[in-house]
Motif scaffolding. Structure first.
Motif, PDB file in Angstrom:
ATOM      1  N   GLN B 537      24.393  -8.633  -5.203  1.00 55.60           N
ATOM      2  CA  GLN B 537      24.728  -9.888  -4.495  1.00 55.60           C
ATOM      3  C   GLN B 537      24.785 -11.559  -5.296  1.00 55.60           C
ATOM      4  O   GLN B 537      25.714 -12.161  -4.927  1.00 55.60           O
ATOM      5  CB  GLN B 537      24.786 -10.602  -2.974  1.00 55.60           C
ATOM      6  N   LYS B 538      23.532 -11.574  -5.519  1.00 56.32           N
ATOM      7  CA  LYS B 538      22.665 -12.649  -6.173  1.00 56.32           C
ATOM      8  C   LYS B 538      23.016 -12.503  -7.741  1.00 56.32           C
ATOM      9  O   LYS B 538      22.505 -13.505  -8.583  1.00 56.32           O
ATOM     10  CB  LYS B 538      21.329 -12.858  -6.443  1.00 56.32           C
ATOM     11  N   GLY B 539      23.670 -11.631  -8.329  1.00 58.85           N
ATOM     12  CA  GLY B 539      24.425 -11.815  -9.685  1.00 58.85           C
ATOM     13  C   GLY B 539      22.928 -11.145 -10.464  1.00 58.85           C
ATOM     14  O   GLY B 539      22.977 -11.668 -11.433  1.00 58.85           O
ATOM     15  N   GLN B 540      22.027 -10.337  -9.886  1.00 64.09           N
ATOM     16  CA  GLN B 540      20.468 -10.192 -10.564  1.00 64.09           C
ATOM     17  C   GLN B 540      20.182  -9.073 -10.791  1.00 64.09           C
ATOM     18  O   GLN B 540      21.311  -8.038  -9.962  1.00 64.09           O
ATOM     19  CB  GLN B 540      19.485 -10.774  -9.548  1.00 64.09           C
ATOM     20  N   ASN B 541      19.707  -8.947 -11.958  1.00 71.00           N
ATOM     21  CA  ASN B 541      19.780  -7.038 -12.240  1.00 71.00           C
ATOM     22  C   ASN B 541      18.641  -6.531 -10.979  1.00 71.00           C
ATOM     23  O   ASN B 541      18.031  -7.502 -10.622  1.00 71.00           O
ATOM     24  CB  ASN B 541      19.447  -6.975 -13.977  1.00 71.00           C
ATOM     25  N   ILE B 542      18.916  -5.111 -11.692  1.00 73.69           N
ATOM     26  CA  ILE B 542      17.224  -4.339 -10.523  1.00 73.69           C
ATOM     27  C   ILE B 542      16.547  -3.984 -11.872  1.00 73.69           C
ATOM     28  O   ILE B 542      17.558  -2.830 -11.837  1.00 73.69           O
ATOM     29  CB  ILE B 542      18.212  -3.121  -9.961  1.00 73.69           C
ATOM     30  N   VAL B 543      15.301  -4.328 -11.355  1.00 65.77           N
ATOM     31  CA  VAL B 543      14.252  -3.394 -12.141  1.00 65.77           C
ATOM     32  C   VAL B 543      13.248  -3.429 -11.117  1.00 65.77           C
ATOM     33  O   VAL B 543      12.822  -4.388 -10.099  1.00 65.77           O
ATOM     34  CB  VAL B 543      13.573  -4.417 -12.797  1.00 65.77           C
ATOM     35  N   ARG B 544      13.107  -1.916 -10.478  1.00 67.71           N
ATOM     36  CA  ARG B 544      12.274  -1.565  -9.682  1.00 67.71           C
ATOM     37  C   ARG B 544      12.064  -0.063 -10.286  1.00 67.71           C
ATOM     38  O   ARG B 544      12.267   0.916 -10.414  1.00 67.71           O
ATOM     39  CB  ARG B 544      13.362  -1.562  -8.203  1.00 67.71           C
ATOM     40  N   SER B 545      10.650  -0.803  -9.469  1.00 68.34           N
ATOM     41  CA  SER B 545       9.867   0.568 -10.392  1.00 68.34           C
ATOM     42  C   SER B 545      10.504   1.958  -9.458  1.00 68.34           C
ATOM     43  O   SER B 545      10.360   2.844 -10.033  1.00 68.34           O
ATOM     44  CB  SER B 545       8.459   0.763  -9.892  1.00 68.34           C
ATOM     45  N   SER B 546      10.791   2.166  -8.503  1.00 63.03           N
ATOM     46  CA  SER B 546      11.424   3.316  -8.050  1.00 63.03           C
ATOM     47  C   SER B 546      12.747   3.976  -8.210  1.00 63.03           C
ATOM     48  O   SER B 546      13.001   5.252  -7.332  1.00 63.03           O
ATOM     49  CB  SER B 546      11.502   3.450  -6.093  1.00 63.03           C
ATOM     50  N   CYS B 547      12.911   3.164  -8.486  1.00 64.65           N
ATOM     51  CA  CYS B 547      14.977   3.037  -9.179  1.00 64.65           C
ATOM     52  C   CYS B 547      14.760   5.125 -10.243  1.00 64.65           C
ATOM     53  O   CYS B 547      14.653   4.601 -11.048  1.00 64.65           O
ATOM     54  CB  CYS B 547      16.051   2.612  -9.603  1.00 64.65           C
ATOM     55  N   VAL B 548      15.244   6.217  -9.569  1.00 65.99           N
ATOM     56  CA  VAL B 548      15.160   6.872 -10.468  1.00 65.99           C
ATOM     57  C   VAL B 548      16.587   7.618 -11.166  1.00 65.99           C
ATOM     58  O   VAL B 548      16.520   8.231 -11.844  1.00 65.99           O
ATOM     59  CB  VAL B 548      14.925   8.560  -9.462  1.00 65.99           C
TER      60      VAL B 548
END
Ligand SMILES: Cc1cc2nc3c(=O)[nH]c(=O)nc-3n(C[C@H](O)[C@H](O)[C@H](O)COP(=O)(O)OP(=O)(O)OC[C@H]3O[C@@H](n4cnc5c(N)ncnc54)[C@H](O)[C@@H]3O)c2cc1C
Ligand code: SF4
Ligand code: SF4
Lengths: 447, 592
Positions: B537-548
């Motif tokens: 919703q902020k227009g930000q990409n998702i870079v998360r260590s847990s994302c499988v």
């Protein structure tokens, strides 16, 4: 410390509060009567369909508000004393403001149909509407939804998800053809029918019948007089600004609350944003009331800058929107009217499965691309926007069309077929140069 | 359609009932020949005790037998304590060590079992596995005829998939953790490690609640607010019970093991063990529920390809190839498993098995090291951790197939994220330290490092992390806390992959400009409990260590906002948004 009060905790009011907090330290209070916390109105259907719970539609955890020192008051504002900057609440208290932001949202339209206030009749806008639907859903034999549009189809899908037969009465001769070009409109109509929704085109609601106990039991179709038995009637013939209760004040109100380029009303320190605001000077080609999510968000941000002493003009940028018609996703970028003008050419491609299509409009003489209509295919917002903003030539766009593709990995890419469609109508021999891929798209956007 | 599906459901329920009931049928008849014992002295002692107890050559109900035989073993143990040890004979050839008890019980039960299951294992296999598969497929296959599209209708109306109220969930979690610690204490008769675990757990609790200020941040969205889905609770209890029996009381599930004997003989040539039973069940479940996944995502090629991949790796790499290797007199080896998930890779028995077991062993050892030293950084750099977690891994495979109906139950609160980071990295540290101790002990032939007995460290890791966490909580909690509880909070390999993904990878989930309507579908269906929406919703990409990289957030998004992509390695800027929502002044950061 100055105190900004926001009436309405929808996307517009919430965005305003968040941005004011980002930009300043002043006191912020949001007063809203529908719910304690901000929730996503666009997700109402998913609660009924069992995809999510109400909690899941809240974009922020409940502690977010106190942590960011945004005071929440769940109450109804009954009157505003603009002279003394004072609000009266239903709970009989009053509250003083320095700046007031009206983010009141919309309400469902009712056009004076006989029986429109019976039990078992309702729109789809507020949480209470959902409760109403829920209340009558048990053992429901049939529901009738009156009105096409985006909310009508959502309501039909909701009943359908619970295996409740639905009839849709739609005034237009094809679904939503006041907004969609004929091909797309026909495609969606067929999709609705294929999904076992009883879609009736070109008909209006006559009256809603009372079963004798004050409950709706049937509707009649105005054109044919046919009576359709049903236990619930959904009224989804659009929404209008929720401003009736302010009409007696000095506030300048037409259909919505009239605001200038800085979203200020005619009364100093009073602003209006979101669904309830009506722009005095809309940008060319844009309507003065755009009751959608994204504009509410942008207005909230704009008004915050104004209140925090860094006024900027409201600029919604290039039009974009999206929706989903049962299983078909829809995205639009730029100006894509149902009927384009003489000077415009429309390149249309449709997949044989009748569930995917791409339309690109461009200025015939100059070749400037004007907009994209996408069904069942996802395109990148930034890329399309840049093409439109830069008035890129249609052939340049087509050759690089892969840059825009945003479908998941392994999905079939149809850009070549679209280029072929262009070649076919124009006799040119363009080649697709770019396939889908992030690295190229990033380079294009940065370059 | 509906009728076929209901018949399928009925068959499935019948199969589960038969599967459960069959544990109680049949008799045990202990004879002189099938008395277990690795030395003649052990055998004789057990025989004598059995005779004294009067159970020799008698039919005894199989559950009763286990407790009676337990008494026999105790008696034999005691009797042997007073037997003098002759010269040249090892102490433990005469005395019966505690560690023999489990094996002797299983062996006695397996050999002396007789009853309908032993007489006709194939029939029982058909009545349970067969019927369950048939029922499952009858239920699933008609779904291929539905219109392709998102199929989440009614998930939160269903008692099986709705989840629990927060307080009931906490109760379950607390009871399970305490139960495991008490059980660990009873099992090892050692208070040290349960206490250490309790202290570490308490410390993490303190960190999350007080240092990270999460105490006042009561999560609202983590669990069902109104109703608890009791069918889900029931399923959870069944699964937890299954794992407890499988890991620590295999003698009680001997009928299941005997039932799959014929399959094991066909494959590896040997008798089935509880691990073979587990492998077979696991594979069958991944395949059947994988087909369900294919019906659910008919319209989504990414999901289809990925599901085929986990089905393939489970069937071929985790199940068939290792069994065939055994048949060929090679060590049992799963070519896709790796340290530190495969925590006993560096245990001396495994090193010896591989390096000195001959044949392909040395290659396997080399391969196992190559995978985590080169494979992880390389593939994770190119594709993100998804290449392993949601394409190859067995735990991931089960989570993505059998676990799919429960993915929405993951806890999305910030508090859960804070727990996650402490716990999963804690397990990674534990795994590394434990392995270093094991290698040190192996190389320098020590059994004690500082105050720690290496065998005890190994045993506690295996018990707490390898079995209790990965199995009992990992899978048993599917219907209670979602399908990736282990992957998210516990898996040391996931922690390692995640670190690479977070700091050096081309992978990210791109947000499509300003199209997000904050509806929450993505966050709800993220099995890793990532609040995807808060970025989108902020227009930000998702870079998360847990994302499988399961891709489900992108699939369920009704507005086409999310795309999993590998782009150029633009380092830190992966997390910047390409476009602020409206006014491009400064960076939009989450206020939370
Ligand atoms: C079912 C549905 C689906 C939709 N889907 C989409 C979509 O897909 N894409 C899209 O762009 N748009 C969509 N919309 C439109 C979008 O939701 C609205 O444009 C947006 O929510 C408007 O936000 P707002 O903040 O202006 O007002 P609202 O969200 O309506 O918030 C106003 C709040 O103020 C409260 N309020 C009003 N008066 C008072 C008072 N006197 N005292 C106290 N409180 C008061 C109201 O109770 C309400 O809670 C959808 C709308 C609906 C109903
Ligand atoms: S963020 Fe999306 S892709 Fe990553 S684990 Fe969650 S649902 Fe799967
Ligand atoms: S599912 Fe899509 S639209 Fe909904 S919150 Fe997530 S990204 Fe936004």
């Amino acid at each position: 410390m100055s105190h900004t009060i926001i009436i309405g905790n929808g996307i517009a009011g919430t965005s305003a509060a968040r941005w004011i907090r980002k930009l300043s330290d002043q006191k912020i209070t949001i007063i809203s009567s529908e719910s304690q916390h901000f929730f996503s109105r666009t997700a109402l259907m998913y609660i009924y369909m069992g995809h999510m719970r109400y909690e899941d539609t809240k974009p922020y955890e409940d502690w977010f508000w106190s942590k960011n020192r945004i005071d929440l008051v769940q109450d109804h504002v009954t009157a505003v004393d603009f002279e003394n900057k004072m609000l009266s609440l239903q709970s009989n208290s009053t509250i003083q403001y320095d700046n007031l932001i009206l983010a009141l949202g919309s309400k469902s339209n009712k056009f004076g149909w006989p029986g429109q206030d019976l039990e078992g009749v309702g729109g789809l806008y507020h949480l209470q509407d959902l409760e109403n639907m829920e209340k009558y859903s048990k053992g429901l034999k049939r529901a009738v939804v009156c009105g096409g549009g985006l909310i009508g189809i959502e309501m039909a899908e909701m009943f359908h998800s619970r295996h409740i037969p639905v009839t849709m009465l739609v005034r237009e001769s094809d679904y939503w053809n006041n907004v969609l070009p004929p091909e797309e409109s026909a495609m969606i109509s067929q999709h609705i029918l294929k999904s076992d929704i009883d879609l009736r085109l070109g008909v209006n609601l006559g009256e809603i019948k009372n079963d004798g106990t004050g409950r709706a039991c049937a509707v009649t179709v105005k054109e044919t007089g046919e009576e359709i038995e049903c236990g619930y009637v959904g009224l989804t013939a659009g929404v209008s600004p929720n401003v009736g209760w302010l009409k007696e004040t000095n506030l300048s109100i037409e259909r919505g609350i009239v605001v200038d380029d800085h979203l200020q009303t005619n009364i100093p320190s009073v602003y209006a944003i979101g669904d309830c605001a009506q722009l005095k000077n809309p940008k060319p080609g844009r309507r003065n009331i755009e009751a959608i999510w994204y504009t509410g968000r942008m207005m909230g941000e704009t008004v915050a800058y104004g209140i925090c002493g860094r006024p900027v003009e409201y600029d919604p940028g290039i039009w974009f929107n999206s929706a989903k018609f049962i299983d078909i996703e829809y995205q639009v970028y730029g100006d894509m009217p149902a009927q384009h003008d003489e000077a415009t050419t429309s390149l249309f491609w449709k997949h044989s499965d009748n569930e995917k299509s791409v339309r690109i409009n461009y200025h015939t003489a100059s070749g400037e691309v004007k907009g994209f209509n996408l069904f069942g295919i996802r395109y990148r917002h930034e890329v399309c926007e840049k093409w439109i903003k830069d008035k890129t030539h249609i052939e340049e766009v087509l050759q690089n069309l892969g840059l825009a593709n945003f479908d998941p990995e392994f999905f079939k890419q149809y850009e070549k077929e679209i280029v072929d469609a262009y070649n076919h109508t124009t006799g040119k021999k363009l080649q697709l140069k770019q396939k889908r891929g992030l690295a190229k798209a990033l380079a294009f956007l940065k370059g | 359609m509906k009728i076929i599906q209901n018949i399928g459901l009925l068959l499935f329920v019948v199969a589960i009932l038969l599967f459960t009931i069959m544990l109680g049928i049949g008799n045990q008849r202990l004879t002189e020949e099938n008395i277990p014992g690795k030395t003649p002295a052990h055998k004789a002692a057990i025989a004598e005790a059995a005779n004294a107890e009067g159970i020799l050559n008698k039919d005894i109900g199989n559950i009763e037998f286990i407790s009676v035989f337990g008494k026999v073993l105790k008696k034999a143990q005691q009797n042997q304590l007073n037997v003098p040890i002759p010269d040249g004979v090892g102490e433990w050839d005469i005395k019966i060590g505690d560690w023999e008890i489990g094996g002797y019980t299983s062996a006695a039960v397996k050999k002396s079992a007789n009853g309908p299951v032993q007489e006709n294992p194939i029939l029982w296999l058909l009545l349970t596995f067969g019927l369950a598969i048939l029922g499952g497929l009858l239920f699933i296959i008609p779904k291929f005829y539905e219109h392709p599209g998102i199929k989440n209708n009614g998930i939160y109306h269903d008692s099986l998939t709705r989840g629990l109220k927060l307080n009931i969930r906490s109760l379950f979690l607390g009871a399970t953790i305490l139960g495991m610690l008490v059980f660990g204490f009873l099992k090892y008769q050692n208070l040290f490690w349960p206490l250490v675990t309790l202290v570490v757990g308490g410390f993490i609790y303190y960190l999350v609640f007080y240092r990270e200020n999460s105490k006042q941040n009561t999560p609202q969205r983590s669990a069902s607010p109104i109703h608890t889905g009791w069918l889900g609770v029931l399923a959870g209890i069944y699964l937890i019970a299954f794992y407890i029996l499988l890991y620590w009381f295999p003698a009680y599930i001997n009928n299941w093991i005997d039932m799959v004997d014929p399959v094991s003989k066909k494959l590896s040539g040997g008798d089935a063990s509880n691990w073979f039973l587990y492998g077979l069940m696991y594979t069958v479940i991944v395949i059947v529920m994988g087909i369900r996944m294919l019906t659910k995502y008919q319209h989504n090629t990414y999901q289809k390809v990925r599901t085929f991949s986990v089905m393939f790796f489970q069937t071929a790499f985790a199940f068939l190839i290792p069994e065939i290797l055994v048949r060929l007199n090679q060590p049992w080896f799963d070519f896709k498993n790796m340290w530190p998930l495969d925590y006993d890779f560096f245990f001396s028995f495994n090193i010896q098995d591989l390096l000195y077991g001959g044949g392909l062993g040395p290659f396997m050892f080399f391969w196992g090291i190559l995978l985590f030293v080169i494979g992880v950084p390389l593939f994770t750099y190119l594709y993100g951790k998804r290449w392993y977690c949601s394409w190859v891994c067995g735990c991931g495979g089960l989570a993505e197939t059998m676990g799919d109906p429960f993915r929405q139950l993951s806890d999305k609160s910030l508090r859960a994220w804070k727990y996650e980071r402490y716990i999963i990295h804690g397990v990674l540290v534990f795994a590394i330290v434990m392995t270093l101790m094991v290698i040190y002990a192996f190389v320098f032939e020590r059994s004690q490092i500082l105050i720690f007995n290496v065998e005890n460290v190994k045993a506690w890791y295996g018990f707490l992390i390898g079995s209790a966490f990965a199995g009992v909580v990992g899978t048993g909690f599917y219907p209670l806390m979602g399908n990736r509880t282990w992957c998210r909070f516990g898996c040391p390999l996931a922690a390692y992959l995640g670190l690479v993904q977070r700091f050096k990878s081309k992978f990210r989930i791109t947000t499509n400009g300003g199209q997000c309507i904050s509806c929450g579908n993505c966050s709800t269906y993220c099995e890793m409990g990532i609040d995807v929406r808060s970025y989108a919703q902020k227009g930000q990409n998702i870079v998360r260590s847990s994302c499988v990289g399961c891709g489900v957030c992108a699939a369920v998004c009704p507005r086409g906002v999310l795309r999993l992509e590998n782009g150029s390695d633009d380092g830190g800027s992966r997390t910047e948004e390409l476009r602020t929502i409206h006014i491009s002044e400064g960076e939009v950061k989450m206020l939370g």
